[in-house]
Design a protein around this motif. Structure first.
Motif, short mmCIF file in Angstrom:
data_model
loop_
_atom_site.label_atom_id
_atom_site.label_comp_id
_atom_site.label_asym_id
_atom_site.label_seq_id
_atom_site.Cartn_x
_atom_site.Cartn_y
_atom_site.Cartn_z
N ALA A 117 2.57 5.92 -2.97
CA ALA A 117 3.69 6.73 -3.46
C ALA A 117 3.59 6.96 -4.96
CB ALA A 117 5.01 6.05 -3.11
N GLU A 118 3.14 5.95 -5.68
CA GLU A 118 3.05 6.08 -7.13
C GLU A 118 2.03 7.13 -7.54
OE1 GLU A 118 1.64 3.11 -10.60
OE2 GLU A 118 3.57 2.63 -9.69
N THR A 119 0.96 7.29 -6.74
CA THR A 119 -0.06 8.28 -7.08
C THR A 119 0.15 9.60 -6.34
OG1 THR A 119 -1.51 7.30 -5.39
CG2 THR A 119 -1.82 6.57 -7.68
N GLY A 120 1.28 9.72 -5.65
CA GLY A 120 1.61 10.99 -4.98
C GLY A 120 0.89 11.23 -3.68
N GLU A 121 0.30 10.20 -3.08
CA GLU A 121 -0.41 10.36 -1.80
C GLU A 121 0.60 10.20 -0.66
OE1 GLU A 121 -4.53 8.42 -1.85
OE2 GLU A 121 -3.48 7.38 -3.46
N THR A 122 1.32 11.28 -0.38
CA THR A 122 2.46 11.19 0.53
C THR A 122 2.07 10.75 1.92
OG1 THR A 122 3.55 12.95 -0.72
CG2 THR A 122 4.38 12.49 1.51
N GLN A 123 1.05 11.35 2.50
CA GLN A 123 0.70 11.01 3.88
C GLN A 123 0.23 9.56 3.99
OE1 GLN A 123 1.33 12.96 6.62
NE2 GLN A 123 0.96 10.95 7.54
N ARG A 124 -0.55 9.15 3.02
CA ARG A 124 -1.03 7.76 3.03
C ARG A 124 0.16 6.80 2.91
NH1 ARG A 124 -5.71 5.40 -1.06
NH2 ARG A 124 -6.13 3.46 0.05
N ALA A 125 1.10 7.13 2.05
CA ALA A 125 2.29 6.29 1.90
C ALA A 125 3.09 6.24 3.19
CB ALA A 125 3.16 6.82 0.76
N LEU A 126 3.25 7.40 3.84
CA LEU A 126 4.00 7.44 5.10
C LEU A 126 3.30 6.65 6.19
CD1 LEU A 126 5.12 11.18 5.09
CD2 LEU A 126 6.65 9.19 5.12
N ASP A 127 1.98 6.71 6.23
CA ASP A 127 1.23 5.95 7.23
C ASP A 127 1.51 4.45 7.08
OD1 ASP A 127 0.14 8.26 8.24
OD2 ASP A 127 -1.77 8.06 7.17
N HIS A 128 1.49 3.96 5.85
CA HIS A 128 1.72 2.53 5.63
C HIS A 128 3.21 2.18 5.83
CE1 HIS A 128 -2.30 1.37 4.56
NE2 HIS A 128 -2.40 2.40 3.73
N TYR A 129 4.09 3.09 5.49
CA TYR A 129 5.51 2.89 5.78
C TYR A 129 5.73 2.71 7.29
CZ TYR A 129 10.20 4.55 7.04
OH TYR A 129 11.45 4.69 7.61
N GLU A 130 5.13 3.58 8.08
CA GLU A 130 5.29 3.48 9.53
C GLU A 130 4.68 2.19 10.08
OE1 GLU A 130 3.54 7.10 10.90
OE2 GLU A 130 5.21 8.35 10.19
N ALA A 131 3.55 1.78 9.52
CA ALA A 131 2.93 0.52 9.95
C ALA A 131 3.84 -0.67 9.62
CB ALA A 131 1.57 0.36 9.30
N ALA A 132 4.45 -0.64 8.42
CA ALA A 132 5.36 -1.71 8.03
C ALA A 132 6.58 -1.74 8.95
CB ALA A 132 5.79 -1.54 6.58
N CYS A 133 7.08 -0.56 9.31
CA CYS A 133 8.26 -0.49 10.19
C CYS A 133 7.94 -0.98 11.59
CB CYS A 133 8.81 0.94 10.23
SG CYS A 133 9.59 1.44 8.67
N LEU A 136 0.82 -1.21 0.00
CA LEU A 136 0.00 0.00 0.00
C LEU A 136 0.86 1.26 0.00
CD1 LEU A 136 -2.92 -1.03 2.37
CD2 LEU A 136 -3.10 -0.42 -0.04
N ALA A 137 2.02 1.21 0.66
CA ALA A 137 2.95 2.35 0.60
C ALA A 137 3.42 2.56 -0.84
CB ALA A 137 4.14 2.11 1.52
N GLU A 138 3.72 1.47 -1.53
CA GLU A 138 4.15 1.56 -2.93
C GLU A 138 3.04 2.16 -3.80
OE1 GLU A 138 5.22 -1.55 -6.57
OE2 GLU A 138 4.95 -2.30 -4.52
N MET A 139 1.80 1.71 -3.60
CA MET A 139 0.69 2.21 -4.41
C MET A 139 0.46 3.70 -4.15
SD MET A 139 -1.94 -0.92 -3.72
CE MET A 139 -2.05 -2.37 -4.77
#
Length: 968
Positions: A852-868, A847-850
């Protein structure tokens, strides 16, 4: 029917209980003279009497400055929770006004109140206990809420108000701890009344549920509207049971009529506290005034003047809850219709008790029945977008096609499997239960006894069994009367009656006293055994187990539970098997510790649970372990620890899994039990795999496989060997050893020898994930779809949703269709809130990858933090994917850190996991980052390193993608 009956002095009833107490009464009494305090108490009692009586309640007792009263007894009420809350608001206002009446210096008179609704045992009272005695948890909870309320606060449990909740203004939610309960009681702070007119309006404050079905009813309404548009006058009645969707249909139709240019004027009738005469026409008159369509005069004259005035456009006059209309409203409506206004459609919505007179007058009538399963599913999925298919099925079964029940169950999210067993609690809320009780307690006592007997039998009631238990013949007219009263209906299958809603059955079951219930269960058990003796046990063992358990016949219950569980396992119905083996363990109890039967049930429950693990399975095995430990049964303890480890593995709890499995390993005599040792080693290897300890994982899995291969000669199928092959193959795929992975997955399926087994879903889902590691997305789809099919058949909830998540990701990579992003987001929302956390970081990485590809920075960061966060717990599968996604965003300056920070973490993750494939993916990402930063030499070096790495791993599909814009 000669049914055992409870003594007339006691009965179970669903009521709302209100406790009120004077704040700081000790301080107040200390500041007043005794005569002054007595005068204050006398005033309080006068207020209590007047307000409680006005709202239809019954005062149970007044203890000095405290009040206990009940609503919904002796007269059952479907709005008991609302009445209790309205009464509490009025009590607080009236008591607060005593400050001015008495004017005692330094004395502030305030109440604090608590309200809870539920089923209690009502018994005759006395001078000590009050007018009546209320026994049950609901009384204690209401008292606890009163204690927790501060000065001038009213705390109401969520279950008490249900659909009436939004008739009130609500403050912050409170979690009130209650001694003896594992979970706190969710309570609401009621601060006042909301500006809404009726129940449907209150429900709209929460948001209208999706409109589904009712196309036939809409077609009839449209037909009559068409006649009105052509200059005619028509009248239509929409009728059905409470909650069947009359108001929702009316709202949908009126919106259509307004959009078509018709004038729409709507009113409603209200029963609460005796509504005003002509109430619906007051509201209609307000609507007419807004349109400047009324002249002066009294209300009736104004409405009739409008009815006689030539219209400038067609009009719809709609009145909801017509069953509560007063005589004056009936008369005025008749006069309006006699005016024969052109272009007028009158639509009335009513419960059955108000429909009969209208139908007798020849009005066109539309009876609303239950929604179809597909229509129910549309509403459920509209309200619960991340629901798994089994939760949807449970809610559908419980609601029985009632839109109101569906809506309330979706909002509480507390549906459970119906059909047998005593309800674990008031799942649907006391409010819905009160709707049922209001109708049930109007039945003649002989019919009520029959309905109670049917409720003990279950949601589906075989007529032969019912006749044997009650003595009522299958063609007895009383069955038609029960159908007419809308409790029991002939089912779709011959010889079966059923409750319209499983919730109805549950609510009635809770009215049956303990002794009467046990006698009825014993009677049903005896009749089932008689039927089994003549027709065989097939299809009856589940019911036999439950009824014998409910009447206290533990030995028979255990035997039937094992038979039923074994049959369910054979059929792949794992949830049913778990329920039966759990029942067996409960019936065996602590006295069975150390027995072969106890050990056998531990093993059976573990095998039924491991494919679809859930947190609620752990307490069952923990209790079994405690019983074995107390009995000195090392073998039983070893089994319990083994299954605790295996289920924790399935839940994604790697550390807990390794702990329990190592405890089992320490007790195991490996030489004496080589087969069990091999299985335990395999499970340990799997647990180390999800902890990303790949070297240990492969070593343990290889030991297990070698032992299993030696032991499985001539045996088929070898399920443990199959899963060990698949687990090791997946580790190989994650590390980029794809040839070894393909061989391993092929060996896993070969070990099953072509037989169907629930394990196929797990094997093929791992195989699909392995192919995704290889970037063979198209090739992964047949395997993941087979896994979905098998997991649905075996009702494996987590596996079904996780497999669908894998399919969503593969389809998105192949199509870049945003619909797959939304579908995956919905799955992940469910998976994140579910019991298991296995491979959760993987999904967050995707979901972070998806995003990021569409430029949804906050959504990408949220999933990045969840993965971490999951990576910090040992689940590193999606860590690298998430880091690479954020590194690409970091180049644009849209993240907290520079790209190097995220790349370094991705490289570190690859090293920890010993996964060169991950390193090469990060090289490719670094090449993109350096290129965007203008460092083309570094970009080319990283790209060359990635190209060489992918070539060495044989990733031809990935190599081909390097000629296109790089993706992680």
């Amino acid at each position: 029917m000669k049914a055992p009956a409870p003594p007339p002095s006691s009965q179970r009833r669903n009521v709302a209980i209100l406790f009120c107490d004077l704040c700081d009464s000790t301080l107040i009494s200390g500041n007043l003279e005794p005569e002054q305090f007595a005068a204050l108490l006398e005033s309080l009692r006068g207020i209590f009497d007047a307000v409680v009586d006005r709202h239809g309640g019954l005062i149970v007792r007044i203890d000095g400055d405290g009040l206990l009263c009940v609503f919904g007894y002796p007269q059952p009420r479907d709005d008991a929770g609302r009445r209790a809350t309205e009464a509490a608001l009025d009590l607080h206002d009236a008591v607060a006004a005593l400050d001015q009446s008495f004017g005692f210096p330094g004395v502030v008179v305030r109440l604090h109140s608590g309200i809870h609704a539920g089923t209690v045992l009502v018994r005759e009272g006395d001078l000590v206990r009050g007018r009546i005695e209320l026994l049950g948890d609901a009384t204690n909870l209401a008292a606890r809420l009163c204690d927790a309320a501060e000065a001038d606060q009213i705390l109401v449990s969520q279950a008490s108000l249900g659909g009436d909740l939004h008739l009130f203004e609500i403050g912050a939610e409170r979690a009130v701890s209650v001694k003896g309960r594992s979970a706190p009681l969710e309570a609401l702070l009621v601060t006042g009344r909301a500006a809404v007119g009726n129940r449907f309006g209150a429900r709209l404050r929460r948001g209208a549920s999706p409109f589904s079905g009712r196309q036939d009813a809409l077609a009839v309404l449209r037909q009559h509207l068409g006649a009105a548009v052509r200059g005619g006058q028509c009248q239509v009645l929409v009728w059905g049971e409470p909650g069947i969707g009359k108001s929702r249909l009316l709202r949908e139709f009126l919106a259509e009529a307004a959009a078509a240019g018709c004038a729409v004027h709507q009113g409603y009738c209200e029963a609460y506290l005796g509504a005003r005469p002509l109430q619906p026409f007051e509201q209609i008159a307000q609507s007419l005034r807004h349109g400047a369509a009324l002249a002066g005069g009294d209300l009736s004259a104004q409405v009739l003047d409008w009815a006689r005035t030539p219209p400038d456009r067609p009009a719809v006059l709609a009145i909801d809850d017509w069953q509560w209309a007063d005589d004056a409203s009936h008369m005025l409506l008749g006069e309006v219709l006699r005016c024969r206004r052109e272009g007028l459609l009158v639509v009335l919505a009513s419960r059955p008790e108000g429909a009969a007179p209208a139908i007798e007058d020849g009005i066109a009538a539309i009876k609303l029945g239950p929604l179809s399963p597909d229509e129910s599913d549309q509403i459920i999925t509209g309200l619960l977008r991340s629901a798994d298919p089994f939760r949807i099925e449970r809610i559908r079964d419980l609601a029985g096609g009632s839109p109101l029940y569906i809506e309330e169950l979706c909002h509480t999210q507390s549906a459970r499997l119906p059909g047998q067993g005593a309800p674990a609690g008031n799942d649907a809320g006391a409010w819905l239960e009160a709707l049922v009780h209001k109708r049930f307690f109007r039945l003649p006592e002989d019919q009520a006894d029959l309905v109670r007997a049917a409720a003990v039998i279950g949601h589906m009631v075989p007529l032969a069994l019912f006749s044997g238990v009650t003595g009522v013949a299958e063609d007895d007219p009383v069955l038609a009367a029960l159908s007419e009263s809308d409790f029991l209906h002939r089912g779709e299958v011959d010889g079966i009656m059923r409750f319209k809603h499983a919730l109805t059955r549950d609510a009635i079951y809770r009215t049956i006293g303990l002794d009467q219930r046990r006698q009825l269960h014993a009677r049903v058990g005896e009749e089932l055994e008689r039927l089994a003796a003549s027709a065989g046990e097939a299809g009856l063992v589940d019911a036999l187990a439950w009824h014998h358990a409910a009447c206290g016949s533990a030995e028979k219950a255990i035997g039937y539970a094992i038979k039923a569980g074994d049959l369910a396992m054979t059929a792949g119905a794992l949830d049913r098997a778990q329920a039966q083996y759990r029942l067996g363990l409960e019936q065996l109890g602590a006295g069975g510790g150390g027995s072969e039967l106890h050990r056998s049930l531990i093993g059976r429950f573990g095998r039924a649970s491991v494919v679809d693990p859930a947190h609620e399975q752990l307490p069952v095995l923990e209790a079994a372990a405690a019983i074995a430990r107390a009995a000195g049964d090392e073998e039983g303890l070893l089994l319990a620890e083994y299954w605790l480890g295996s289920i924790n593995y399935g839940l994604g709890n790697a550390a807990a899994s390794i702990h329990h499995l190592e405890a089992a390993r320490a007790m195991l005599d490996a030489a004496a039990r080589p087969g069990f040792t091999a299985q335990l080693l395999g499970n340990l290897g799997q647990s180390h795999a999800i902890a990303s300890n790949y070297a240990q994982a492969k070593a343990l899995l290889s030991q297990s496989i070698a032992a299993k291969e030696a032991a499985s000669a001539g045996r088929e199928p070898a399920t443990g060997l199959a899963y060990a092959y698949a687990s090791r193959a997946y580790v190989e795929a994650v590390q980029g050893h794809f040839s070894e992975a393909h061989l391993g997955f092929a060996a896993a399926m070969a070990a099953l020898k072509g037989t169907f087994h629930p394990l196929i879903a797990s094997i093929q889902s791992l195989r699909a994930l392995g192919l995704i590691c290889e970037h063979e997305f198209e090739a992964s789809l047949p395997f993941i779809r087979e896994a979905i099919e098998v997991s649905l058949l075996t009702r494996a909830r987590y596996l079904t949703m996780s497999c669908r998540a894998v399919e969503d990701y593969a389809l998105w990579v192949l199509s870049r269709d945003q619909r797959h992003v939304e579908a995956l987001s919905s799955r992940i929302a469910w998976l994140t809130g579910s019991a298991s956390r296995q491979r959760l970081s993987n999904y967050h990485g995707w979901l972070a990858e998806m995003a990021a590809e569409t430029g949804e920075t906050q959504r990408a960061l949220d999933h990045y933090e969840a993965a971490c966060r999951r990576a910090d717990e040992g689940d590193r599968l999606g860590e690298g994917t998430a880091c690479r996604a954020i590194a690409r965003l970091a180049v644009q300056g849209r993240t907290p850190f520079e790209p190097r920070h995220y790349l370094d973490r991705a490289y570190a993750s690859a090293r920890l996991r010993e996964a060169p494939r991950e390193q090469f993916e990060t090289d490719l990402c670094a090449a993109d980052v350096f290129a965007l930063q203008g460092d083309h030499a570094m970009a080319e070096a990283c790209r060359a390193r990635a190209h060489a790495g992918f070539a060495a791993l044989g990733m031809q599909r990935r190599l081909a993608a390097l000629t296109a814009p790089a993706g992680s």
